[in-house]
Design a protein around this motif. Structure first.
Motif, PDB file in Angstrom:
ATOM      1  N   THR A 305       0.815  -1.219   0.000  1.00 24.34           N
ATOM      2  CA  THR A 305       0.000   0.000   0.000  1.00 24.34           C
ATOM      3  C   THR A 305       0.852   1.273   0.000  1.00 24.34           C
ATOM      4  OG1 THR A 305      -0.169  -0.017   2.434  1.00 24.34           O
ATOM      5  CG2 THR A 305      -1.895  -1.171   1.173  1.00 24.34           C
ATOM      6  N   VAL A 306       2.079   1.164  -0.469  1.00 23.45           N
ATOM      7  CA  VAL A 306       2.983   2.307  -0.425  1.00 23.45           C
ATOM      8  C   VAL A 306       2.494   3.466  -1.294  1.00 23.45           C
ATOM      9  CG1 VAL A 306       4.523   1.661  -2.319  1.00 23.45           C
ATOM     10  CG2 VAL A 306       5.436   2.906  -0.336  1.00 23.45           C
ATOM     11  N   ALA A 307       1.726   3.182  -2.355  1.00 22.66           N
ATOM     12  CA  ALA A 307       1.211   4.266  -3.194  1.00 22.66           C
ATOM     13  C   ALA A 307       0.336   5.210  -2.376  1.00 22.66           C
ATOM     14  CB  ALA A 307       0.430   3.694  -4.377  1.00 22.66           C
ATOM     15  N   ALA A 308      -0.454   4.647  -1.476  1.00 24.89           N
ATOM     16  CA  ALA A 308      -1.293   5.476  -0.616  1.00 24.89           C
ATOM     17  C   ALA A 308      -0.446   6.311   0.339  1.00 24.89           C
ATOM     18  CB  ALA A 308      -2.262   4.603   0.171  1.00 24.89           C
ATOM     19  N   ALA A 309       0.668   5.759   0.789  1.00 24.98           N
ATOM     20  CA  ALA A 309       1.580   6.510   1.655  1.00 24.98           C
ATOM     21  C   ALA A 309       2.179   7.691   0.906  1.00 24.98           C
ATOM     22  CB  ALA A 309       2.686   5.585   2.176  1.00 24.98           C
ATOM     23  N   HIS A 310       2.600   7.464  -0.338  1.00 21.71           N
ATOM     24  CA  HIS A 310       3.129   8.559  -1.158  1.00 21.71           C
ATOM     25  C   HIS A 310       2.065   9.629  -1.379  1.00 21.71           C
ATOM     26  CE1 HIS A 310       7.208   7.533  -2.939  1.00 21.71           C
ATOM     27  NE2 HIS A 310       6.981   6.549  -2.079  1.00 21.71           N
ATOM     28  N   ASP A 311       0.836   9.207  -1.624  1.00 18.86           N
ATOM     29  CA  ASP A 311      -0.249  10.166  -1.825  1.00 18.86           C
ATOM     30  C   ASP A 311      -0.450  11.032  -0.584  1.00 18.86           C
ATOM     31  OD1 ASP A 311      -0.690   9.182  -4.361  1.00 18.86           O
ATOM     32  OD2 ASP A 311      -2.404   7.930  -3.789  1.00 18.86           O
ATOM     33  N   LEU A 312      -0.367  10.420   0.586  1.00 23.51           N
ATOM     34  CA  LEU A 312      -0.560  11.157   1.834  1.00 23.51           C
ATOM     35  C   LEU A 312       0.526  12.207   2.015  1.00 23.51           C
ATOM     36  CD1 LEU A 312      -2.096  11.547   4.475  1.00 23.51           C
ATOM     37  CD2 LEU A 312      -0.719   9.706   5.473  1.00 23.51           C
ATOM     38  N   VAL A 313       1.755  11.859   1.692  1.00 23.20           N
ATOM     39  CA  VAL A 313       2.848  12.829   1.798  1.00 23.20           C
ATOM     40  C   VAL A 313       2.655  13.963   0.792  1.00 23.20           C
ATOM     41  CG1 VAL A 313       5.332  13.176   1.513  1.00 23.20           C
ATOM     42  CG2 VAL A 313       4.479  11.149   2.709  1.00 23.20           C
ATOM     43  N   GLU A 314       2.244  13.628  -0.430  1.00 24.95           N
ATOM     44  CA  GLU A 314       2.059  14.646  -1.464  1.00 24.95           C
ATOM     45  C   GLU A 314       0.963  15.635  -1.105  1.00 24.95           C
ATOM     46  OE1 GLU A 314       2.951  13.797  -5.856  1.00 24.95           O
ATOM     47  OE2 GLU A 314       2.057  11.911  -5.143  1.00 24.95           O
ATOM     48  N   THR A 315      -0.094  15.175  -0.471  1.00 25.85           N
ATOM     49  CA  THR A 315      -1.194  16.070  -0.128  1.00 25.85           C
ATOM     50  C   THR A 315      -0.863  16.970   1.055  1.00 25.85           C
ATOM     51  OG1 THR A 315      -2.214  14.445   1.364  1.00 25.85           O
ATOM     52  CG2 THR A 315      -2.910  14.418  -0.959  1.00 25.85           C
ATOM     53  N   GLY A 316       0.129  16.595   1.844  1.00 25.53           N
ATOM     54  CA  GLY A 316       0.471  17.371   3.021  1.00 25.53           C
ATOM     55  C   GLY A 316      -0.488  17.176   4.176  1.00 25.53           C
ATOM     56  N   ASP A 317      -1.291  16.125   4.118  1.00 30.28           N
ATOM     57  CA  ASP A 317      -2.306  15.893   5.151  1.00 30.28           C
ATOM     58  C   ASP A 317      -1.824  14.998   6.289  1.00 30.28           C
ATOM     59  OD1 ASP A 317      -4.156  17.452   3.818  1.00 30.28           O
ATOM     60  OD2 ASP A 317      -4.947  15.765   2.651  1.00 30.28           O
ATOM     61  N   ALA A 318      -0.587  14.572   6.251  1.00 28.28           N
ATOM     62  CA  ALA A 318      -0.079  13.689   7.293  1.00 28.28           C
ATOM     63  C   ALA A 318       0.020  14.424   8.616  1.00 28.28           C
ATOM     64  CB  ALA A 318       1.281  13.119   6.901  1.00 28.28           C
ATOM     65  N   LYS A 319      -0.242  13.702   9.699  1.00 28.42           N
ATOM     66  CA  LYS A 319      -0.112  14.248  11.052  1.00 28.42           C
ATOM     67  C   LYS A 319       1.168  13.694  11.668  1.00 28.42           C
ATOM     68  CE  LYS A 319      -4.144  16.084  10.458  1.00 28.42           C
ATOM     69  NZ  LYS A 319      -4.246  17.523  10.117  1.00 28.42           N
ATOM     70  N   GLY A 320       2.302  14.137  11.144  1.00 28.86           N
ATOM     71  CA  GLY A 320       3.590  13.599  11.545  1.00 28.86           C
ATOM     72  C   GLY A 320       4.220  12.852  10.389  1.00 28.86           C
ATOM     73  N   LYS A 321       5.329  12.196  10.678  1.00 31.13           N
ATOM     74  CA  LYS A 321       6.071  11.483   9.648  1.00 31.13           C
ATOM     75  C   LYS A 321       5.321  10.221   9.225  1.00 31.13           C
ATOM     76  CE  LYS A 321      10.200  10.978   7.525  1.00 31.13           C
ATOM     77  NZ  LYS A 321      11.425  10.858   8.331  1.00 31.13           N
ATOM     78  N   VAL A 322       5.251   9.997   7.919  1.00 37.97           N
ATOM     79  CA  VAL A 322       4.633   8.783   7.385  1.00 37.97           C
ATOM     80  C   VAL A 322       5.681   7.674   7.366  1.00 37.97           C
ATOM     81  CG1 VAL A 322       3.552   7.730   5.366  1.00 37.97           C
ATOM     82  CG2 VAL A 322       2.992  10.083   5.998  1.00 37.97           C
ATOM     83  N   VAL A 323       5.284   6.489   7.847  1.00 35.63           N
ATOM     84  CA  VAL A 323       6.204   5.353   7.933  1.00 35.63           C
ATOM     85  C   VAL A 323       5.561   4.148   7.270  1.00 35.63           C
ATOM     86  CG1 VAL A 323       7.412   3.767   9.495  1.00 35.63           C
ATOM     87  CG2 VAL A 323       7.282   6.214  10.043  1.00 35.63           C
ATOM     88  N   VAL A 324       6.369   3.408   6.510  1.00 39.23           N
ATOM     89  CA  VAL A 324       5.919   2.181   5.863  1.00 39.23           C
ATOM     90  C   VAL A 324       6.426   0.991   6.670  1.00 39.23           C
ATOM     91  CG1 VAL A 324       6.010   0.776   3.760  1.00 39.23           C
ATOM     92  CG2 VAL A 324       5.952   3.291   3.594  1.00 39.23           C
TER      93      VAL A 324
END
Length: 328
Positions: A305-324
């Motif tokens: 599901t890493v594509a969804a992780a990349h999408d979250l980083v691109e949108t700037g909507d993460a609440k902290g660092k995104v980790v896979v």
């Protein structure tokens, strides 16, 4: 082993089977537990980070946390079973951490903090190295300094606040209205950059003299503002995003100095890698003392599901660092 491979820029990462690497001389074979995901990882995938000098096809992933499986010839200080972390690959010809195993230059690694989970450890390497090189190596921040961090709730910024405070500095940080509470929780004085001009907050917090150190994690117009916020004569501006066209006249008229930070340089050139390991070891000490803790987005992602992780980083909507999660 399973790994995510980038065949061409701006295409999806392909989950595939590739050969498991062996630990060569000076290397450690690490079984990956987690891979931290940075905005830079997204820029590399999309072909917008020429400075990363990636050789395709490539396994991406800059930040790694995992467990030592084997050590190569000439490696001391690590043994199978050790939990380690570092900024280890995903640029140049270095295999990244979005794979079940990675053969890593041992100089880039340190033991992970006892106080952090593998996910938290994977969130630290790039941001803590960037913050350390700026605040410690370049600016030598210490007790009594007034430090301004631009983007204080961001990935590098929230670590920079903690690092500066651990070294005894009084810290101020800019952010949007939504991030001010986070900045205050981190122990810095929050400044709303959307409603306060640089001259206003410099006057309010330094009597117009300027901040001893200004650490820019945003770039562009924010770096230009930094040149006007730094202390006359002795001030130092540091930026992790110093490219572009900027007038240094405001900096020159204040008699202040500027330094740039490029955390990928030791990975790309092979020079100075020992210092990256030293920084990670220092980060471990700070974390175990309770002085350093990364903010991690609570959502879980896997190699599938890493594509969804990349999408979250691109949108700037993460609440902290995104980790896979790779091997967790």
């Amino acid at each position: 082993m399973r790994a995510l491979v980038l065949q061409q820029y701006d295409t999806p990462l392909e989950l595939t089977e590739i050969d498991t690497p062996a630990a060569g001389p000076g290397q450690v074979l690490v079984r990956t537990a987690a891979s931290g995901l940075n905005p830079l990882d997204v820029k590399i995938r999309t072909g917008n980070a020429a400075h990363a000098r990636l050789v395709l096809p490539a396994v991406l992933g800059l930040d790694l946390a995992g467990v030592v499986e084997a050590v190569g010839d000439g490696v001391g200080g690590f043994s199978p079973g050790d939990e380690v972390y570092g900024l280890t690959g995903g640029v140049g010809d270095l295999q990244g951490s979005l794979a079940e195993y990675a053969a890593v230059d041992a100089r880039l690694l340190a033991r992970t903090p006892d106080t952090l989970t593998p996910r938290e450890a994977a969130a630290l390497p790039l941001v803590v190295i960037t913050a350390w090189e700026g605040l410690v190596d370049r600016a030598d921040v210490g007790a009594g300094d007034k430090v301004l961090v631009h983007g204080g709730a961001g990935g590098v910024g929230h670590v920079a606040i903690q690092l500066a405070r651990a070294r005894g500095a009084e810290v101020f940080a800019t952010g949007s209205p939504a991030s001010l509470a986070t900045i205050e929780e981190l122990g810095a004085t929050p400044i709303d950059y959307t409603s306060t001009e640089v001259e206003e907050y410099t006057a309010a917090h330094t009597g117009g003299e300027g901040f001893d150190v200004v650490f820019d994690t945003v770039g562009g117009a924010t770096l230009d503002a930094s040149f006007s916020a730094v202390r006359v004569h002795t001030g130092h501006v540091v930026s992790a995003l110093g490219w572009g066209t900027h007038s240094i006249a405001p900096l020159s008229f204040r008699g202040a100095t500027y330094s740039g930070v490029f955390a990928l340089l030791p990975m790309l050139t092979g020079k100075g890698r020992e210092h990256h390991g030293e920084i990670m070891a220092a980060a471990t000490e700070l974390a175990d003392k309770g002085a350093l803790k990364p903010m991690v987005d609570p959502r879980h992602f896997t190699l599938e599901t890493v594509a969804a992780a990349h999408d979250l980083v691109e949108t700037g909507d993460a609440k902290g660092k995104v980790v896979v999660d790779v091997g967790i």
